[in-house]
Enzyme design. Structure first.
Site, PDB file in Angstrom:
ATOM      1  N   PRO A 173      -0.087   7.163   0.561  1.00 40.59           N
ATOM      2  CG  PRO A 173       0.537   7.805   2.670  1.00 40.59           C
ATOM      3  CD  PRO A 173       0.353   6.603   1.833  1.00 40.59           C
ATOM      4  CD  GLU A 174       1.617   7.366  -5.451  1.00 42.32           C
ATOM      5  OE1 GLU A 174       2.363   7.806  -6.339  1.00 42.32           O
ATOM      6  OE2 GLU A 174       0.588   6.722  -5.700  1.00 42.32           O
ATOM      7  CE  LYS A 220       6.344   6.268  -2.685  1.00 45.49           C
ATOM      8  NZ  LYS A 220       6.049   4.874  -3.056  1.00 45.49           N
ATOM      9  CG  HIS A 262      -6.870   0.880  13.379  1.00 45.67           C
ATOM     10  ND1 HIS A 262      -6.621  -0.421  13.740  1.00 45.67           N
ATOM     11  CD2 HIS A 262      -8.083   0.882  12.772  1.00 45.67           C
ATOM     12  CE1 HIS A 262      -7.639  -1.178  13.346  1.00 45.67           C
ATOM     13  NE2 HIS A 262      -8.535  -0.414  12.770  1.00 45.67           N
ATOM     14  NE  ARG A 267      -3.334  -2.982   3.785  1.00 42.61           N
ATOM     15  CZ  ARG A 267      -3.201  -3.031   2.474  1.00 42.61           C
ATOM     16  NH1 ARG A 267      -3.671  -2.052   1.723  1.00 42.61           N
ATOM     17  NH2 ARG A 267      -2.585  -4.040   1.905  1.00 42.61           N
ATOM     18  NE  ARG A 304       1.747  -1.935  -5.855  1.00 39.31           N
ATOM     19  CZ  ARG A 304       2.068  -0.768  -5.305  1.00 39.31           C
ATOM     20  NH1 ARG A 304       3.313  -0.367  -5.307  1.00 39.31           N
ATOM     21  NH2 ARG A 304       1.148  -0.020  -4.742  1.00 39.31           N
TER      22      ARG A 304
END
Length: 269
Positions: free
Chosen positions: A2-3, A59, A97, A116, A259
């Site tokens: 998510p940005e 963010k 999770h 993650r 990246r």
DNA sequence: ATACCGACCTGTCAGC
DNA sequence: TGCTGACAGGTCGGTA
């Protein structure tokens, strides 16, 4: 994952649904927790507090709380790559999770789910300002001032949260292709006119992405599980080998600042 | 001071 | 079918 546009969409969705609500109880789950503050402090700060509002800073999702004795506090959530902050009902099926839940007096439940575990939860007794400057309303002059001295590749500089916060891999690539600037160019080699173009492209792409509810590449969803659709308007990100929408040249994929980076070798100089 | 690079985690997908 | 390795929207800390 998510940005800025995704976090903004989530924060707005949360604000609409939980502003004014009061946190009744908090559960913090399994062993190595994605926490920046101790679980006990998070629980004791949140329980009994009223959520004044929810906003995005960089963010981060920031819940502004008023405590039982009226002391203000911020509950700050960073979603990392795969984090979700969902609002629903306690009867909703518990996703794997799930690391944090908060029951609200209204009967709703907040849940933080993050496979993650790159996400982070934190409480602070002061107002959270974020690591850098907001890109959404910065002037072209201030924007140029931030970048014209950096020797880093412009893409790496865009990703540096201490300069501007909120930009991630997708919107860095998308603003650079729209501005016609190659990601490897050293920031200090951009002309004033290129910086102006980049400033305008960045603000436009962020705005459009917010209106589209963000980009759902693989698993991003908003506060109620809905996907965004800005991914349909990506020109560079995820389009390696496909023709540039302007000139048909195949989009190239390289690595910049560690990246994956997508650009048009013909349109971007 | 700045910049690169691996580490942190889990899931998924391509290739063999 | 099943294994292995590469890669993924992010950030941090160590090293050069």
């Amino acid at each position: 994952m998510p940005e800025l546009p995704e976090v903004e969409t989530i924060a707005n969705g949360l604000n609409r649904r939980v502003a004014g609500d009061v946190i009744e109880s908090v559960w913090v789950g399994a062993k190595p927790e994605p926490l920046k503050s101790p679980a006990g402090l998070i629980a004791s700060t949140l329980e009994g507090s009223r959520i004044e509002r929810v906003q995005r800073v960089g963010k981060h999702i920031v819940f502004s709380l008023t405590g039982k004795q009226m002391q203000p506090a911020d509950f700050i959530v960073h979603l990392g790559m795969t984090g979700r902050m969902l609002v629903g009902s306690p009867e909703d099926e518990m996703m794997p999770h799930t690391h944090f839940t908060a029951k609200l007096v209204s009967g709703k439940e907040l849940r933080f789910v993050d496979p993650r575990r790159f996400g982070r939860l934190e409480v602070r007794d002061s107002r959270f300002a974020g690591p850098g400057t907001e890109p959404t309303n910065i002037s072209a002059e201030a924007f140029a001032e931030l970048f014209h001295r950096s020797k880093a590749p412009i893409k790496a500089a865009l990703l540096n949260q201490k300069i501007l916060h909120g930009i991630g891999n997708i919107y860095a690539d998308e603003s650079l292709i729209r501005a016609g600037v190659r990601p490897r160019r050293r920031a200090n080699t951009l002309t004033r006119s290129e910086l102006n173009k980049l400033h305008a492209s960045l603000q436009k792409v962020l705005q459009e992405a917010i209106r589209a509810g963000g980009s759902s590449v693989s698993d991003y969803v908003d506060a109620v599980g809905e996907k965004g659709f800005f991914q349909l308007r990506h020109r560079a990100y995820g389009r390696e080998g496909k023709p540039c929408l302007k000139c048909k040249t195949p989009i190239k994929k390289i690595v910049v600042g560690g990246r994956g980076t997508h650009y048009c070798p013909s349109c971007q100089k």
